[in-house]
Scaffold this motif. Structure first.
Motif, PDB file in Angstrom:
ATOM      1  N   GLY A 297      57.436  26.847  51.596  1.00 52.24           N
ATOM      2  CA  GLY A 297      58.291  26.224  50.587  1.00 52.24           C
ATOM      3  C   GLY A 297      57.854  26.617  49.184  1.00 52.24           C
ATOM      4  O   GLY A 297      56.821  27.263  48.989  1.00 52.24           O
ATOM      5  N   MET A 298      58.665  26.203  48.200  1.00 53.55           N
ATOM      6  CA  MET A 298      58.386  26.510  46.796  1.00 53.55           C
ATOM      7  C   MET A 298      58.391  25.225  45.990  1.00 53.55           C
ATOM      8  O   MET A 298      59.251  24.356  46.168  1.00 53.55           O
ATOM      9  CB  MET A 298      59.453  27.458  46.236  1.00 53.55           C
ATOM     10  N   THR A 299      57.417  25.091  45.091  1.00 51.68           N
ATOM     11  CA  THR A 299      57.367  23.925  44.215  1.00 51.68           C
ATOM     12  C   THR A 299      58.374  24.096  43.081  1.00 51.68           C
ATOM     13  O   THR A 299      58.868  25.212  42.834  1.00 51.68           O
ATOM     14  CB  THR A 299      55.971  23.751  43.613  1.00 51.68           C
ATOM     15  N   PRO A 300      58.680  23.013  42.352  1.00 57.34           N
ATOM     16  CA  PRO A 300      59.572  23.147  41.190  1.00 57.34           C
ATOM     17  C   PRO A 300      59.045  24.116  40.143  1.00 57.34           C
ATOM     18  O   PRO A 300      59.826  24.681  39.380  1.00 57.34           O
ATOM     19  CB  PRO A 300      59.643  21.713  40.649  1.00 57.34           C
ATOM     20  N   ARG A 301      57.728  24.310  40.107  1.00 59.54           N
ATOM     21  CA  ARG A 301      57.142  25.257  39.148  1.00 59.54           C
ATOM     22  C   ARG A 301      56.989  26.651  39.755  1.00 59.54           C
ATOM     23  O   ARG A 301      56.306  27.493  39.235  1.00 59.54           O
ATOM     24  CB  ARG A 301      55.788  24.741  38.667  1.00 59.54           C
ATOM     25  N   HIS A 302      57.610  26.855  40.893  1.00 60.25           N
ATOM     26  CA  HIS A 302      57.675  28.153  41.557  1.00 60.25           C
ATOM     27  C   HIS A 302      56.321  28.597  42.121  1.00 60.25           C
ATOM     28  O   HIS A 302      55.988  29.787  42.150  1.00 60.25           O
ATOM     29  CB  HIS A 302      58.213  29.229  40.603  1.00 60.25           C
ATOM     30  N   THR A 303      55.551  27.645  42.576  1.00 63.68           N
ATOM     31  CA  THR A 303      54.314  27.953  43.295  1.00 63.68           C
ATOM     32  C   THR A 303      54.622  28.031  44.783  1.00 63.68           C
ATOM     33  O   THR A 303      55.127  27.064  45.361  1.00 63.68           O
ATOM     34  CB  THR A 303      53.254  26.876  43.051  1.00 63.68           C
ATOM     35  N   PRO A 304      54.337  29.160  45.433  1.00 65.69           N
ATOM     36  CA  PRO A 304      54.577  29.248  46.876  1.00 65.69           C
ATOM     37  C   PRO A 304      53.546  28.447  47.661  1.00 65.69           C
ATOM     38  O   PRO A 304      52.351  28.471  47.353  1.00 65.69           O
ATOM     39  CB  PRO A 304      54.467  30.747  47.166  1.00 65.69           C
ATOM     40  N   VAL A 305      54.030  27.740  48.670  1.00 62.07           N
ATOM     41  CA  VAL A 305      53.170  26.948  49.541  1.00 62.07           C
ATOM     42  C   VAL A 305      53.395  27.421  50.975  1.00 62.07           C
ATOM     43  O   VAL A 305      54.517  27.379  51.483  1.00 62.07           O
ATOM     44  CB  VAL A 305      53.479  25.446  49.425  1.00 62.07           C
ATOM     45  N   PHE A 306      52.329  27.871  51.610  1.00 61.07           N
ATOM     46  CA  PHE A 306      52.363  28.301  53.009  1.00 61.07           C
ATOM     47  C   PHE A 306      51.583  27.283  53.830  1.00 61.07           C
ATOM     48  O   PHE A 306      50.426  26.998  53.518  1.00 61.07           O
ATOM     49  CB  PHE A 306      51.725  29.672  53.182  1.00 61.07           C
ATOM     50  N   ALA A 307      52.218  26.753  54.856  1.00 69.94           N
ATOM     51  CA  ALA A 307      51.514  25.869  55.779  1.00 69.94           C
ATOM     52  C   ALA A 307      51.457  26.578  57.125  1.00 69.94           C
ATOM     53  O   ALA A 307      52.474  26.715  57.813  1.00 69.94           O
ATOM     54  CB  ALA A 307      52.219  24.519  55.889  1.00 69.94           C
ATOM     55  N   LEU A 308      50.272  27.043  57.476  1.00 74.58           N
ATOM     56  CA  LEU A 308      50.078  27.802  58.705  1.00 74.58           C
ATOM     57  C   LEU A 308      49.668  26.862  59.832  1.00 74.58           C
ATOM     58  O   LEU A 308      49.095  25.803  59.590  1.00 74.58           O
ATOM     59  CB  LEU A 308      48.994  28.871  58.497  1.00 74.58           C
ATOM     60  N   PRO A 309      49.931  27.253  61.062  1.00 74.52           N
ATOM     61  CA  PRO A 309      49.489  26.416  62.184  1.00 74.52           C
ATOM     62  C   PRO A 309      47.972  26.242  62.172  1.00 74.52           C
ATOM     63  O   PRO A 309      47.234  27.036  61.580  1.00 74.52           O
ATOM     64  CB  PRO A 309      49.949  27.211  63.416  1.00 74.52           C
ATOM     65  N   GLY A 310      47.516  25.191  62.854  1.00 75.66           N
ATOM     66  CA  GLY A 310      46.081  24.919  62.881  1.00 75.66           C
ATOM     67  C   GLY A 310      45.313  25.763  63.872  1.00 75.66           C
ATOM     68  O   GLY A 310      44.112  25.987  63.693  1.00 75.66           O
ATOM     69  N   ASN A 311      45.970  26.244  64.921  1.00 76.92           N
ATOM     70  CA  ASN A 311      45.262  27.096  65.872  1.00 76.92           C
ATOM     71  C   ASN A 311      44.831  28.383  65.182  1.00 76.92           C
ATOM     72  O   ASN A 311      45.632  29.031  64.501  1.00 76.92           O
ATOM     73  CB  ASN A 311      46.149  27.410  67.069  1.00 76.92           C
ATOM     74  N   PRO A 312      43.574  28.771  65.331  1.00 80.79           N
ATOM     75  CA  PRO A 312      43.045  29.896  64.553  1.00 80.79           C
ATOM     76  C   PRO A 312      43.807  31.209  64.716  1.00 80.79           C
ATOM     77  O   PRO A 312      44.083  31.896  63.725  1.00 80.79           O
ATOM     78  CB  PRO A 312      41.605  30.024  65.061  1.00 80.79           C
ATOM     79  N   VAL A 313      44.165  31.592  65.946  1.00 84.91           N
ATOM     80  CA  VAL A 313      44.872  32.855  66.141  1.00 84.91           C
ATOM     81  C   VAL A 313      46.251  32.791  65.485  1.00 84.91           C
ATOM     82  O   VAL A 313      46.707  33.748  64.856  1.00 84.91           O
ATOM     83  CB  VAL A 313      44.995  33.189  67.639  1.00 84.91           C
ATOM     84  N   SER A 314      46.916  31.637  65.608  1.00 86.98           N
ATOM     85  CA  SER A 314      48.225  31.459  64.985  1.00 86.98           C
ATOM     86  C   SER A 314      48.122  31.571  63.470  1.00 86.98           C
ATOM     87  O   SER A 314      48.939  32.235  62.824  1.00 86.98           O
ATOM     88  CB  SER A 314      48.807  30.103  65.375  1.00 86.98           C
ATOM     89  N   ALA A 315      47.128  30.903  62.892  1.00 86.97           N
ATOM     90  CA  ALA A 315      46.966  30.935  61.437  1.00 86.97           C
ATOM     91  C   ALA A 315      46.678  32.350  60.947  1.00 86.97           C
ATOM     92  O   ALA A 315      47.251  32.814  59.959  1.00 86.97           O
ATOM     93  CB  ALA A 315      45.835  29.988  61.031  1.00 86.97           C
TER      94      ALA A 315
END
Length: 404
Positions: A288-306
């Motif tokens: 997602g993107m914040t109102p100030r245009h900062t990208p936010v990545f939320a990766l899965p918690g499993n290490p290989v997935s992340a």
């Protein structure tokens, strides 16, 4: 509804714009992304450059039957060019020197015999043509020719070109600061002494930070930890989103009752663009993107997935922020047939091998589970295969992504 990896990448890249440029001293520019193209400030080479040790002569003298020449001087690289004033004159010359005025070819040492101040050409030297053993002025580039386009990731080659054209300072892309945030009550620090059976040492944040720093695309990457407490998550995220150019979280993004991140990000005004990609591993990927245009990545918690999602989505995003020219896709062929039954794109780790006939083959080496980060040791990257169920025969061509 889940989207494809290609659609997820497109949504990420379409949301981003290059960061501003900054000046960088040439000595510190390796690995940076060039923002202003490099052009030749003069003809290259800037003079007729000798490419072999020997004797500079005039080929017309050879055509006119002269085989013995007077050596009137010696000239090394960096010396002001001498002059051939008379027919039958020659100058002993070193590689890299500027061609003397009046000369148009160089006879190598091996093609002459010398007695005192006189050289005599042998049969090879007697047939030299104009331009022999000369790197002609302007033959590499004319003044103002484009040498290195903007968007190029600078290696030693481009640094050498920049030095050649006198570019002591380069305009390069700013590099973002990155917050790497591990989430979960089960996580403890590596050196935690009272480790309980239900606790695990943090590794994702170390792995992601190391890969980010190795890429050269970030200015700094700092690690943080969030417990599974909604208020703490929201308060800390608000501070980190304001303080960093890119935020990367790992864990807490699935559908469980303690996966508080999506709700917290929504309360902070982060515009969700992706939550869920039809791939294995890495299905819960969030962006997602914040109102100030900062990208936010939320990766899965499993290490290989992340780790896989970092390479599949975050690194292309960092290239985009740098204004880098997209790299050409990389491919490999399957070394053996395999079957994948899930209706998801499959991104298995692989070991690359080059065969004697020049083909690059990929042998899948899936880890035991998506929690088995140690299973990636010895692999070179991962390939992307289309959704199953499908049988992929040996020789199938697949897109390859190399680990950083």
């Amino acid at each position: 509804m889940l989207i494809t990896p290609a659609d997820a990448e497109r949504l990420v890249l379409d949301a981003l714009f290059p960061l501003p440029a900054e000046d960088c001293p040439l000595a510190q520019a390796h690995g940076r992304v060039l923002r202003t193209p490099l052009k030749a400030d003069r003809e290259l080479p800037p003079f007729d450059r000798v490419t072999m040790d020997g004797y500079a002569v005039c080929s017309t003298d050879i055509v006119n039957g002269i085989k013995s020449f007077r050596v009137t001087g010696i000239q090394a690289a960096g010396m002001v060019p001498l002059v051939l004033r008379n027919a039958g004159d020659s100058v002993e010359i070193m590689t890299g020197a500027a061609l003397p005025a009046g000369a148009d070819c160089v006879v190598p040492y091996e093609a002459v015999s010398r007695e005192g101040a006189t050289i005599t050409l042998d049969s090879a030297g007697a047939v030299l043509q104009p331009g022999a053993n000369i790197h002609r002025r302007g033959s590499d580039a004319a003044t103002d020719d484009l040498l290195v386009p903007a968007g190029t990731r600078l290696t030693g080659r481009e640094i050498a070109v920049a030095a050649t054209v006198g570019a002591g300072t380069l305009s390069v892309a700013q590099r973002p600061s990155v917050a790497v945030i591990a989430t979960g009550d089960e996580l403890v620090e590596v050196d935690y002494a009272a480790l309980a059976p239900h606790q695990i040492r943090k590794s994702n944040d170390y792995a992601l930070r190391a890969a980010l720093l190795s890429s050269g695309l970030v200015s700094r990457a700092e690690r943080f930890h969030l417990r599974d407490l909604p208020h703490e998550i929201e308060t800390t995220l608000q501070r980190l989103i304001a303080g960093f150019d890119v935020v990367i979280l790992t864990g807490g993004v699935s559908k469980g009752k303690f996966d508080h991140l999506p709700a917290a990000l929504a309360k902070l005004g982060v515009d969700r663009k992706i939550h869920g990609v039809a791939q294995r591993p890495g299905k819960p990927f969030w962006f997602g993107m914040t109102p100030r245009h900062t990208p936010v990545f939320a990766l899965p918690g499993n290490p290989v997935s992340a780790y896989t999602c970092l390479h599949r989505y975050v690194f292309p995003a960092l290239d985009r922020l740098a204004g880098a020219t997209p790299a050409a896709p990389d491919y490999a062929v399957l070394a053996a047939s395999l079957r994948f039954s899930a209706p998801l794109a499959w991104l298995p780790p692989v070991v690359l091998t080059t065969t004697p006939d020049g083909r690059r083959t990929a042998t899948p080496a899936p880890s035991n589970t998506s929690g088995d980060l140690g299973g990636l040791i010895g692999t070179d990257g991962f390939i992307e295969l289309p959704p199953g169920p499908a049988e992929f025969p040996a020789g199938t061509v697949a897109r390859f992504y190399r680990w950083v």
